[in-house]
Design an enzyme around this catalytic site. Sequence first.
Site, PDB file in Angstrom:
ATOM      1  N   CYS A 101      -8.017  -1.925   7.960  1.00  0.00           N
ATOM      2  CA  CYS A 101      -6.638  -1.923   7.451  1.00  0.00           C
ATOM      3  C   CYS A 101      -6.163  -0.508   7.152  1.00  0.00           C
ATOM      4  O   CYS A 101      -5.065  -0.113   7.557  1.00  0.00           O
ATOM      5  CB  CYS A 101      -6.520  -2.811   6.210  1.00  0.00           C
ATOM      6  SG  CYS A 101      -6.618  -4.559   6.631  1.00  0.00           S
ATOM      7  N   HIS A 125      -1.343  -5.697   1.842  1.00  0.00           N
ATOM      8  CA  HIS A 125      -2.538  -6.537   1.768  1.00  0.00           C
ATOM      9  C   HIS A 125      -2.192  -7.851   1.079  1.00  0.00           C
ATOM     10  O   HIS A 125      -1.438  -7.858   0.099  1.00  0.00           O
ATOM     11  CB  HIS A 125      -3.643  -5.831   0.953  1.00  0.00           C
ATOM     12  CG  HIS A 125      -4.635  -5.097   1.794  1.00  0.00           C
ATOM     13  ND1 HIS A 125      -4.874  -3.745   1.665  1.00  0.00           N
ATOM     14  CD2 HIS A 125      -5.487  -5.525   2.782  1.00  0.00           C
ATOM     15  CE1 HIS A 125      -5.811  -3.381   2.536  1.00  0.00           C
ATOM     16  NE2 HIS A 125      -6.198  -4.431   3.227  1.00  0.00           N
ATOM     17  N   ARG A 142     -18.141  -0.761   5.439  1.00  0.00           N
ATOM     18  CA  ARG A 142     -19.237  -1.406   4.708  1.00  0.00           C
ATOM     19  C   ARG A 142     -19.854  -2.516   5.550  1.00  0.00           C
ATOM     20  O   ARG A 142     -21.030  -2.833   5.438  1.00  0.00           O
ATOM     21  CB  ARG A 142     -18.680  -1.976   3.388  1.00  0.00           C
ATOM     22  CG  ARG A 142     -19.704  -2.585   2.463  1.00  0.00           C
ATOM     23  CD  ARG A 142     -19.090  -2.961   1.125  1.00  0.00           C
ATOM     24  NE  ARG A 142     -17.934  -3.843   1.226  1.00  0.00           N
ATOM     25  CZ  ARG A 142     -18.003  -5.158   1.474  1.00  0.00           C
ATOM     26  NH1 ARG A 142     -19.160  -5.751   1.656  1.00  0.00           N
ATOM     27  NH2 ARG A 142     -16.897  -5.879   1.537  1.00  0.00           N
ATOM     28  N   GLU A 160       0.821  -1.209   0.000  1.00  0.00           N
ATOM     29  CA  GLU A 160       0.000   0.000   0.000  1.00  0.00           C
ATOM     30  C   GLU A 160       0.860   1.266   0.000  1.00  0.00           C
ATOM     31  O   GLU A 160       1.851   1.358   0.702  1.00  0.00           O
ATOM     32  CB  GLU A 160      -0.918   0.021   1.230  1.00  0.00           C
ATOM     33  CG  GLU A 160      -1.928  -1.123   1.267  1.00  0.00           C
ATOM     34  CD  GLU A 160      -2.969  -1.064   0.145  1.00  0.00           C
ATOM     35  OE1 GLU A 160      -3.089  -0.001  -0.503  1.00  0.00           O
ATOM     36  OE2 GLU A 160      -3.657  -2.079  -0.073  1.00  0.00           O
TER      37      GLU A 160
HETATM   38  N1  PCA Z   1      -8.473  -6.842   6.295  1.00  0.00           N
HETATM   39  C1  PCA Z   1      -9.418  -5.787   6.555  1.00  0.00           C
HETATM   40  C2  PCA Z   1      -9.329  -5.535   8.046  1.00  0.00           C
HETATM   41  C3  PCA Z   1      -8.615  -6.703   8.615  1.00  0.00           C
HETATM   42  C4  PCA Z   1      -8.036  -7.401   7.463  1.00  0.00           C
HETATM   43  O1  PCA Z   1      -7.267  -8.383   7.513  1.00  0.00           O
HETATM   44  C5  PCA Z   1      -9.221  -4.563   5.677  1.00  0.00           C
HETATM   45  O2  PCA Z   1      -8.704  -4.697   4.544  1.00  0.00           O
HETATM   46  O3  PCA Z   1      -9.587  -3.454   6.067  1.00  0.00           O
END
Ligand code: PCA
Length: 213
Positions: free
Chosen positions: A141, A165, A88, A78
Amino acid sequence: MKVLMTGFEPFGGEKINPSFEAVKKLDDQIVGAHIIKAEIPTVFRKSIETLTKIIEKEKPDIVICVGQAGGRCDITVERVAINIDDARISDNEDNQPIDKKIYEDGKNAYFSNLPIKAMVKEINDNLIPASISNTAGTFVCNHIMYGLLYMINKKYTNIKGGFIHVPFIPEQVIGKKNVPSMILDNIVKGLKCSIKATVENEKDIIVSGGAIC
Ligand code: PCA
């Protein structure tokens, strides 16, 4: 050199979260750096509070938070976190903030100060798909990434920090049509490559990682 790696609790009806499954499997020592691993609650506010306590105790040089992005097909490093919570679905304690600022006195956005392009290159050089992402979403996240970068900006200016991610792992997509996944071993390797790139690149490399849309 101390590197803090965090993953999240399962959320949204999933039984596991590949982010913490992968973090758990990392070696305790990578390219000479000591790796600390922690699980973070998938809960607004509490996630940042938990991360803050660990940072205060461990005083890491590098912090890489990892989360699941179900539906993405590669590992995404990111670039930016934005000052907004817009959920959501509910988090694991039934909070569902809508259009709320994370910090009233924070900037609209903070950029990761990890060498994101070098991380993507190192992962791809090891034949695992990865790319830059220009949005971490508006759920927990993005929330923790923003919290981490706010902390770095205000207080821990020597820390390098950011967010990755990871896709679902195969067992999560059984019975779901056309949903991509990546085997856990490749996610673990990808995280290891990210750590190596971060430890070895004081400054980022200049290569395109942009997107047109
Ligand atoms: N993914 C979520 C929150 C926790 C996770 O592992 C997100 O992308 O916000």
